[in-house]
Scaffold this motif. Structure first.
Motif, PDB file in Angstrom:
ATOM      1  N   VAL A 181       0.836  -1.202   0.000  1.00  0.00           N
ATOM      2  CA  VAL A 181       0.000   0.000   0.000  1.00  0.00           C
ATOM      3  C   VAL A 181       0.872   1.253   0.000  1.00  0.00           C
ATOM      4  N   VAL A 182       1.881   1.265   0.848  1.00  0.00           N
ATOM      5  CA  VAL A 182       2.753   2.437   0.961  1.00  0.00           C
ATOM      6  C   VAL A 182       3.594   2.616  -0.306  1.00  0.00           C
ATOM      7  N   ASP A 183       4.085   1.520  -0.869  1.00  0.00           N
ATOM      8  CA  ASP A 183       4.889   1.620  -2.092  1.00  0.00           C
ATOM      9  C   ASP A 183       4.090   2.232  -3.241  1.00  0.00           C
ATOM     10  N   ASN A 184       2.798   1.966  -3.283  1.00  0.00           N
ATOM     11  CA  ASN A 184       1.970   2.537  -4.351  1.00  0.00           C
ATOM     12  C   ASN A 184       1.891   4.053  -4.264  1.00  0.00           C
ATOM     13  N   TYR A 185       2.061   4.596  -3.065  1.00  0.00           N
ATOM     14  CA  TYR A 185       2.093   6.055  -2.930  1.00  0.00           C
ATOM     15  C   TYR A 185       3.297   6.639  -3.651  1.00  0.00           C
ATOM     16  N   PHE A 186       4.421   5.923  -3.650  1.00  0.00           N
ATOM     17  CA  PHE A 186       5.597   6.390  -4.396  1.00  0.00           C
ATOM     18  C   PHE A 186       5.295   6.437  -5.887  1.00  0.00           C
ATOM     19  N   LEU A 187       4.615   5.416  -6.391  1.00  0.00           N
ATOM     20  CA  LEU A 187       4.277   5.367  -7.824  1.00  0.00           C
ATOM     21  C   LEU A 187       3.352   6.523  -8.199  1.00  0.00           C
ATOM     22  N   VAL A 188       2.350   6.758  -7.359  1.00  0.00           N
ATOM     23  CA  VAL A 188       1.435   7.872  -7.623  1.00  0.00           C
ATOM     24  C   VAL A 188       2.174   9.207  -7.497  1.00  0.00           C
ATOM     25  N   GLY A 189       3.087   9.290  -6.525  1.00  0.00           N
ATOM     26  CA  GLY A 189       3.889  10.507  -6.368  1.00  0.00           C
ATOM     27  C   GLY A 189       4.713  10.806  -7.613  1.00  0.00           C
ATOM     28  N   ASP A 190       5.273   9.765  -8.232  1.00  0.00           N
ATOM     29  CA  ASP A 190       6.033   9.958  -9.469  1.00  0.00           C
ATOM     30  C   ASP A 190       5.141  10.495 -10.579  1.00  0.00           C
ATOM     31  N   ARG A 191       3.922   9.980 -10.664  1.00  0.00           N
ATOM     32  CA  ARG A 191       2.999  10.447 -11.712  1.00  0.00           C
ATOM     33  C   ARG A 191       2.563  11.885 -11.448  1.00  0.00           C
ATOM     34  N   ILE A 192       2.376  12.232 -10.186  1.00  0.00           N
ATOM     35  CA  ILE A 192       2.026  13.612  -9.850  1.00  0.00           C
ATOM     36  C   ILE A 192       3.180  14.546 -10.210  1.00  0.00           C
ATOM     37  N   GLU A 193       4.395  14.112  -9.914  1.00  0.00           N
ATOM     38  CA  GLU A 193       5.562  14.930 -10.252  1.00  0.00           C
ATOM     39  C   GLU A 193       5.665  15.136 -11.761  1.00  0.00           C
ATOM     40  N   ASP A 194       5.433  14.072 -12.532  1.00  0.00           N
ATOM     41  CA  ASP A 194       5.451  14.190 -13.996  1.00  0.00           C
ATOM     42  C   ASP A 194       4.373  15.167 -14.476  1.00  0.00           C
ATOM     43  N   LYS A 195       3.206  15.099 -13.849  1.00  0.00           N
ATOM     44  CA  LYS A 195       2.110  15.990 -14.244  1.00  0.00           C
ATOM     45  C   LYS A 195       2.461  17.444 -13.926  1.00  0.00           C
ATOM     46  N   ILE A 196       3.101  17.669 -12.787  1.00  0.00           N
ATOM     47  CA  ILE A 196       3.510  19.031 -12.420  1.00  0.00           C
ATOM     48  C   ILE A 196       4.525  19.565 -13.423  1.00  0.00           C
ATOM     49  N   GLU A 197       5.508  18.722 -13.795  1.00  0.00           N
ATOM     50  CA  GLU A 197       6.530  19.144 -14.758  1.00  0.00           C
ATOM     51  C   GLU A 197       5.913  19.463 -16.111  1.00  0.00           C
ATOM     52  N   LYS A 198       4.969  18.642 -16.559  1.00  0.00           N
ATOM     53  CA  LYS A 198       4.320  18.893 -17.845  1.00  0.00           C
ATOM     54  C   LYS A 198       3.491  20.173 -17.792  1.00  0.00           C
ATOM     55  N   LEU A 199       2.800  20.371 -16.673  1.00  0.00           N
ATOM     56  CA  LEU A 199       1.988  21.574 -16.512  1.00  0.00           C
ATOM     57  C   LEU A 199       2.869  22.816 -16.503  1.00  0.00           C
ATOM     58  N   GLU A 200       4.009  22.718 -15.847  1.00  0.00           N
ATOM     59  CA  GLU A 200       4.940  23.835 -15.812  1.00  0.00           C
ATOM     60  C   GLU A 200       5.453  24.161 -17.215  1.00  0.00           C
ATOM     61  N   GLU A 201       5.794  23.128 -17.974  1.00  0.00           N
ATOM     62  CA  GLU A 201       6.271  23.330 -19.348  1.00  0.00           C
ATOM     63  C   GLU A 201       5.185  23.971 -20.215  1.00  0.00           C
ATOM     64  N   ASP A 202       3.951  23.496 -20.083  1.00  0.00           N
ATOM     65  CA  ASP A 202       2.842  24.052 -20.873  1.00  0.00           C
ATOM     66  C   ASP A 202       2.611  25.523 -20.536  1.00  0.00           C
ATOM     67  N   ILE A 203       2.718  25.861 -19.250  1.00  0.00           N
ATOM     68  CA  ILE A 203       2.506  27.249 -18.837  1.00  0.00           C
ATOM     69  C   ILE A 203       3.586  28.157 -19.407  1.00  0.00           C
ATOM     70  N   LEU A 204       4.831  27.680 -19.400  1.00  0.00           N
ATOM     71  CA  LEU A 204       5.929  28.497 -19.910  1.00  0.00           C
ATOM     72  C   LEU A 204       5.855  28.664 -21.425  1.00  0.00           C
ATOM     73  N   VAL A 205       5.403  27.615 -22.120  1.00  0.00           N
ATOM     74  CA  VAL A 205       5.342  27.671 -23.583  1.00  0.00           C
ATOM     75  C   VAL A 205       4.121  28.454 -24.052  1.00  0.00           C
ATOM     76  N   HIS A 206       2.958  28.106 -23.538  1.00  0.00           N
ATOM     77  CA  HIS A 206       1.733  28.769 -23.977  1.00  0.00           C
ATOM     78  C   HIS A 206       0.692  28.693 -22.861  1.00  0.00           C
ATOM     79  N   THR A 207       0.530  29.784 -22.162  1.00  0.00           N
ATOM     80  CA  THR A 207      -0.388  29.818 -21.020  1.00  0.00           C
ATOM     81  C   THR A 207      -1.842  29.842 -21.489  1.00  0.00           C
ATOM     82  N   LYS A 208      -2.657  28.990 -20.861  1.00  0.00           N
ATOM     83  CA  LYS A 208      -4.087  28.968 -21.131  1.00  0.00           C
ATOM     84  C   LYS A 208      -4.838  29.175 -19.822  1.00  0.00           C
ATOM     85  N   ARG A 209      -6.045  29.705 -19.927  1.00  0.00           N
ATOM     86  CA  ARG A 209      -6.844  29.895 -18.717  1.00  0.00           C
ATOM     87  C   ARG A 209      -7.226  28.569 -18.074  1.00  0.00           C
ATOM     88  N   SER A 210      -7.289  27.510 -18.884  1.00  0.00           N
ATOM     89  CA  SER A 210      -7.618  26.187 -18.340  1.00  0.00           C
ATOM     90  C   SER A 210      -6.536  25.682 -17.397  1.00  0.00           C
TER      91      SER A 210
END
Length: 311
Positions: free
Chosen positions: A137-166
């Protein structure tokens, strides 16, 4: 409801629930049940009324451990990340001397993943089963944490390249989920800490020390989510800064266009006055000369603004 006799990691199906009343010569019984099965299980194993009530409750249950005379009741939250949404699923566990009962409202990946681990490690004790299950159960939190980190990085890249209100809705939604998970991680850490430190007669002393490793992982996960929360704050600032810069760019362009047209408007305003005695009014090529002057003036100002990188 599935009843299995587990010995050295080998599963044997048990058809009659009454057979689980007495401890087997070797191994233990694992009963994988739904909430509807508790009506049958409670009188057989003497499950405490409050624990059964918690399992049946529609409200979200906080992770906890309750110590009863014949068994322990443990609630931990399994985590899933499906379709860009985070879900927590309650995993209710009744631990006895010769049995372990897992009760869930939805099927959990951890209960499927635990089977090959039990076979590989030749598990024959219910407390070791509990340890391996919580570790998963605890190890799965690491996996989800990695996916959240990837999502944050992608969101950051999208904001820097072309910001949208969404992007703002994504930031607010993800931040809310991170704060919610952080809130649930506190009680879960405490449950693991109790399993690590408290004197528990149904858990072997040597095995209990291994829960300290799970507790350290739970602390790391909590720290990771603190970091995610800070990153979401930085993302929001980056979004607001990008929106402000974009507004400034738009205003600068509008200002430059307005500045270019001011002298042209002045010229057309002067020659739009209805006076007979005006210079060049009756000139044969006056119209084209004025247009040429306006065009030259407009292009000249546009070139100057581009050279100074104003537009």
């Amino acid at each position: 409801m599935k009843i299995r006799h587990v010995n050295a990691g080998v599963f044997t199906t048990v058809e009659n629930l009454e057979d689980t009343l007495t401890a087997p010569a070797e191994g233990f019984y694992w009963i994988d049940a739904d909430t509807e099965d508790l009506e049958l299980l409670q009188p057989v194993f003497g499950l405490h009324d409050l624990a059964v009530e918690d399992c049946l409750s529609e409200e979200e249950q906080r992770p906890k451990i309750e110590i009863y005379e014949s068994h322990y009741f443990i609630v931990v939250n399994s985590i899933r990340f499906d379709d860009e949404e985070i879900f927590l699923r309650a995993l209710n566990v009744f631990l006895g001397r010769h049995f372990i009962i897992t009760v869930t409202k939805q099927k959990l990946n951890e209960l499927r993943a635990i089977k090959p681990i039990l076979w590989e490690q030749e598990v024959s004790e219910p407390d070791r089963f509990l340890y391996l299950l919580i570790d998963l159960v605890v190890d799965n939190y690491f996996l989800v944490g990695d996916r959240i980190e990837d999502k944050i990085e992608k969101l950051e890249e999208d904001i820097l390249v072309h910001t949208k209100r969404s992007h703002l809705n994504e930031i607010i939604g993800l931040r809310s989920e991170i704060l919610w998970l952080k809130k649930m991680l506190g009680p879960q850490k405490e449950v693991i800490n109790v399993l690590n430190k408290k004197d528990l007669r149904l858990i072997d002393d040597q095995l209990q020390k291994y829960f300290s490793d799970i507790y350290e992982n739970a602390v790391k996960i909590s720290e990771n989510f603190d970091t995610f929360r800070e990153l979401m704050g930085n993302l929001r600032e980056a979004y607001q800064s990008s929106i402000a810069n974009r507004a400034n760019e738009i205003m600068r362009v509008f200002t430059a266009i307005t500045t270019i047209f001011i002298p042209l408007t002045l010229i057309t305003g002067i020659y739009g006055m209805n006076f007979d005695n005006m210079p060049e009014v009756h000139t044969q090529y006056g119209y084209f000369i004025v247009l040429g002057i306006m065009l030259t003036l407009g292009l000249g100002m546009f070139y100057l603004f581009r050279k100074k990188d104003w537009i």
